[in-house]
Design an enzyme around this catalytic site. Structure first.
Site, PDB file in Angstrom:
ATOM      1  N   PHE A 127     -10.893  -3.104 -15.223  1.00  0.00           N
ATOM      2  CA  PHE A 127     -10.441  -2.114 -16.036  1.00  0.00           C
ATOM      3  C   PHE A 127     -10.464  -0.749 -15.259  1.00  0.00           C
ATOM      4  O   PHE A 127     -11.379  -0.354 -14.630  1.00  0.00           O
ATOM      5  CB  PHE A 127     -11.245  -2.036 -17.494  1.00  0.00           C
TER       6      PHE A 127
ATOM      7  N   VAL B  20     -15.700  -2.811 -14.802  1.00  0.00           N
ATOM      8  CA  VAL B  20     -15.073  -1.530 -15.087  1.00  0.00           C
ATOM      9  C   VAL B  20     -15.181  -0.346 -14.109  1.00  0.00           C
ATOM     10  O   VAL B  20     -16.228  -0.451 -13.638  1.00  0.00           O
ATOM     11  CB  VAL B  20     -15.659  -0.812 -16.490  1.00  0.00           C
ATOM     12  N   CYS B  21     -14.250   0.268 -13.721  1.00  0.00           N
ATOM     13  CA  CYS B  21     -14.171   1.143 -12.437  1.00  0.00           C
ATOM     14  C   CYS B  21     -15.292   2.281 -12.603  1.00  0.00           C
ATOM     15  O   CYS B  21     -15.113   3.015 -13.485  1.00  0.00           O
ATOM     16  CB  CYS B  21     -12.888   1.531 -11.871  1.00  0.00           C
ATOM     17  N   VAL B  22     -16.068   2.292 -11.663  1.00  0.00           N
ATOM     18  CA  VAL B  22     -17.295   3.398 -11.781  1.00  0.00           C
ATOM     19  C   VAL B  22     -16.768   4.928 -11.882  1.00  0.00           C
ATOM     20  O   VAL B  22     -17.002   5.653 -12.760  1.00  0.00           O
ATOM     21  CB  VAL B  22     -18.188   3.245 -10.774  1.00  0.00           C
TER      22      VAL B  22
ATOM     23  N   ALA C 130     -14.629   5.453 -15.003  1.00  0.00           N
ATOM     24  CA  ALA C 130     -15.729   5.352 -16.079  1.00  0.00           C
ATOM     25  C   ALA C 130     -16.450   6.754 -16.280  1.00  0.00           C
ATOM     26  O   ALA C 130     -16.369   7.364 -17.444  1.00  0.00           O
ATOM     27  CB  ALA C 130     -16.563   4.191 -16.079  1.00  0.00           C
TER      28      ALA C 130
END
Lengths: 119, 130, 99
Positions: A39, A77-79, A82
């Site tokens: 994501f 989920v991409c840090v 995010a």
């Protein structure tokens, strides 16, 4: 065959996450593997357990969590994306985890296909 | 191996194409797309960066973002060489349709015809569009 | 190569770019709002018909049906379900989403 899926838009505003979900579910039904969904961009908004759609609407996040639990899908989920958008570990729905963009690149390297859903 | 190098352990090198089709600033795709490009280079993959349609606007010289108070990331394109990303391509048709030439761009690029673009795209293993 | 287009051809130039840069013999799958292009009388119908000489054009049935367009599909456009979508991705050695 192994499919990686990249989702670049959040739920409800765009059809991207719905299309990606139906693609992933169907691929699994047909005997393929979807080891990971990544994501990115506003796609990180698919991961929050704070989402409460009306009763008569689909719950996009719960649908991903359920599919992940049933078929062992790694929901990443991409840090950086995010943190920009206020998504942190303590509000992640089941099955989701926050990690780096390297996880996206790995999908491209290791899997047979990478399919992108976005705007 | 430099500190930036990452390895998925497979030793596989694939052809990755990043297809930039969107203008900068109006949406976040150009900026966040660039972040993926930099990470991919750290995996020692065969990376091509292609600018087509409004994506060519990402490379405009002389951007000044002070007035809109957002980050000017256009300088990052000039730093790509340091990450061993040397394959930068611009689609000739898109450039012409916007009244631009190579001289207007912040980095050295290879300008491709439609046929060259088609062939480049067709030979990729992974195409990611932002 | 499989090209996936998801935007309405009357809103954005995505379909034009895809048709311009798709090599002969490749496949184009229209999903989401892109399916309108594959319907009779649409502004993009002529482009799709012209493209059929060199490209195989597919449209996602569930997206057509959801938009009330299932009965208006252009001749020669192959309507597929999600299973067909998965097959198209598997059959082609690479794919590109024209976002």
């Amino acid at each position: 065959m192994q499919f990686g899926i990249l989702i670049n838009e959040g739920p409800y505003n765009h059809q991207a996450s719905d299309s990606a979900y139906l693609f992933a579910r169907t691929a699994i039904e047909k005997g393929h593997k979807v080891p990971r969904v990544f994501f990115y961009h506003d796609g990180v908004n698919n991961s929050t357990n704070k989402s409460e759609p009306p009763q008569d609407d689909r719950n996009v996040t719960q649908r991903w969590s359920k599919l992940a639990e049933e078929h062992g899908i790694d929901l990443v989920v991409c840090v950086a994306a995010a943190l920009r958008r206020g998504i942190k570990d303590d509000i992640l729905a089941p099955g989701f985890r926050i990690s780096g963009l390297g996880q996206l690149v790995e999908m491209g390297i290791q899997y047979d296909r990478l399919v992108t859903f976005g705007d | 191996m430099s500190d930036m190098d990452m390895d998925d352990g497979s030793g596989v090198v694939k052809k990755f194409m990043f297809l930039n089709r969107k203008a900068p600033h109006g949406t976040v795709y150009a900026l966040e797309g660039l972040e993926v490009v930099l990470i991919t280079a750290a995996f020692d993959q065969d990376v091509s960066l292609v600018f087509t349609d409004d994506g060519v606007y990402q490379l405009m010289k002389g951007m000044d973002t002070k007035g809109i108070e957002v980050k000017d990331f256009s300088k990052t394109y000039r730093a790509l060489e340091g990450y061993d990303i040397e394959k930068l391509y611009v689609d000739s048709t898109s450039l012409k349709a916007r009244g631009l030439t190579e001289e207007d761009l912040i980095v050295d690029v290879t300008v491709l015809s439609d046929d060259e673009m088609k062939n480049l795209m067709a030979e990729q293993d992974v195409v990611i569009s932002f | 190569m499989l090209h996936i287009v998801n935007k309405s051809a009357t809103e954005r130039s995505t379909l034009d770019s895809c048709l311009r840069l798709a090599t002969k013999g490749s496949a184009v799958l229209l999903i989401e709002d892109a399916v309108y292009a594959a319907t009779k009388g649409s502004a993009a119908a002529a482009k799709i018909q012209a493209a059929q000489a060199d490209l195989k054009i597919y449209a996602l049935g569930p997206d057509l049906a959801a938009r009330g367009m299932a009965g208006r599909v252009l001749d020669g456009v192959n309507v597929v379900d999600y299973g067909g979508f998965v097959d198209l991705v598997a059959e082609h050695s690479n794919c590109q989403s024209w976002l």
